[in-house]
Write an enzyme that holds these catalytic residues in place. Structure first.
Site, PDB file in Angstrom:
ATOM      1  N   LYS A   1      79.355  68.287  13.580  1.00  0.00           N
ATOM      2  CA  LYS A   1      77.938  68.104  13.296  1.00  0.00           C
ATOM      3  C   LYS A   1      77.711  66.645  12.913  1.00  0.00           C
ATOM      4  O   LYS A   1      78.379  66.126  12.009  1.00  0.00           O
ATOM      5  CB  LYS A   1      77.541  68.987  12.116  1.00  0.00           C
ATOM      6  CG  LYS A   1      76.624  70.133  12.473  1.00  0.00           C
ATOM      7  CD  LYS A   1      76.203  70.796  11.183  1.00  0.00           C
ATOM      8  CE  LYS A   1      75.236  71.902  11.435  1.00  0.00           C
ATOM      9  NZ  LYS A   1      74.810  72.528  10.184  1.00  0.00           N
TER      10      LYS A   1
HETATM   11  C1  E4P Z   1      72.050  74.479  10.364  1.00  0.00           C
HETATM   12  O1  E4P Z   1      73.017  74.172  11.028  1.00  0.00           O
HETATM   13  C2  E4P Z   1      71.883  74.165   8.940  1.00  0.00           C
HETATM   14  O2  E4P Z   1      73.099  74.326   8.261  1.00  0.00           O
HETATM   15  C3  E4P Z   1      70.889  75.067   8.275  1.00  0.00           C
HETATM   16  O3  E4P Z   1      70.199  75.869   9.186  1.00  0.00           O
HETATM   17  C4  E4P Z   1      70.048  74.408   7.242  1.00  0.00           C
HETATM   18  O4  E4P Z   1      69.167  75.365   6.715  1.00  0.00           O
HETATM   19  P1  E4P Z   1      68.320  75.138   5.380  1.00  0.00           P
HETATM   20  O5  E4P Z   1      67.148  74.300   5.738  1.00  0.00           O
HETATM   21  O6  E4P Z   1      67.925  76.525   4.964  1.00  0.00           O
HETATM   22  O7  E4P Z   1      69.239  74.455   4.395  1.00  0.00           O
END
Ligand code: E4P
Length: 219
Positions: A85
């Protein structure tokens, strides 16, 4: 639509993968920090990969392209299932294009606009993660941005997969499916909400009470 579990919690991963509906896992530094008392993050990521046996996103924390590439090379040694990521910044794009050259798969994260998604795809990201819930939080319609990304990717036959991310409730999952997101990643709570329906519970109760009256048993 493929479903990913958005968590670093191994108990949740074991529980929901046990249903046979989880295709992958997404983590981020915040989610892994919540599991810090379990010890080394590398051992945890390895355990997650062994359970999921599918794509598991692990995020770099460096803010320069060189550092991101170095961290990515280290993270992919954990398992063949690791996807890197990378945040959508200029340095992140440069790192993504270097990772593409090295055969490292990238999930470009913290994407909030269709144009960021175009850049991610052009840099060679395998996945792009628009954060719908966080857009909703600031008064935007997050789902509209994902819909635009779908249109653009279809216009140009771009095969970067769209991960509908920052999913907050089952209605988001329905929207993801209706607009053609390739993947929806969501917390365990949303998986549990999706499976429940009051008429299912009521139906089971009625079937079992009727069956009980017969005195039969299924062996
Ligand atoms: C996705 O890969 C992220 O880890 C995640 O969806 C972030 O979500 P949040 O906005 O609830 O922290």
């Amino acid at each position: 639509m493929h479903l990913f579990l958005d968590t670093g919690n191994i108990d949740e991963i074991r529980e929901i993968t046990g249903w046979g509906v989880v295709d992958g896992v997404t983590t981020n530094p915040t989610l892994l920090a919540r599991e810090a008392d379990r010890g080394d993050y590398r051992a945890l990521l390895k355990e997650i990969c062994d359970v999921v046996k599918g794509p598991v996103s692990a995020e770099v924390t460096a803010d320069d392209a060189e550092g991101m590439l170095r961290q990515a090379k280290s993270l992919v040694k954990i398992s063949e299932h690791i996807i890197i990521k990378v945040p959508c910044t200029a340095e992140g794009l440069a790192a993504t294009s270097a990772m593409f050259e090295e055969g490292i798969r990238v999930n470009m994260t913290l994407v909030f606009s269709p144009l960021q998604a175009v850049l991610a795809a052009n840099a060679g990201a395998s996945y792009v993660s628009p954060f719908v819930g966080r857009l909703d939080d600031i008064g935007h319609e997050g789902v509209d941005e994902v819909e635009k990304i779908r249109v653009i990717f279809d216009n140009y036959d771009i095969d970067t997969q769209i991960i509908f991310a920052s999913t907050r409730h089952p209605e988001h999952v329905l929207q993801a499916a209706l607009i053609g997101a390739d993947i929806c990643t969501m917390p365990a709570k949303v998986f549990r909400q999706m499976v429940k329906h009051p008429l299912t519970d009521k139906g089971i109760e009625r079937f079992l009470s009727d069956w009980k009256k017969t005195g039969f048993s299924i062996d």
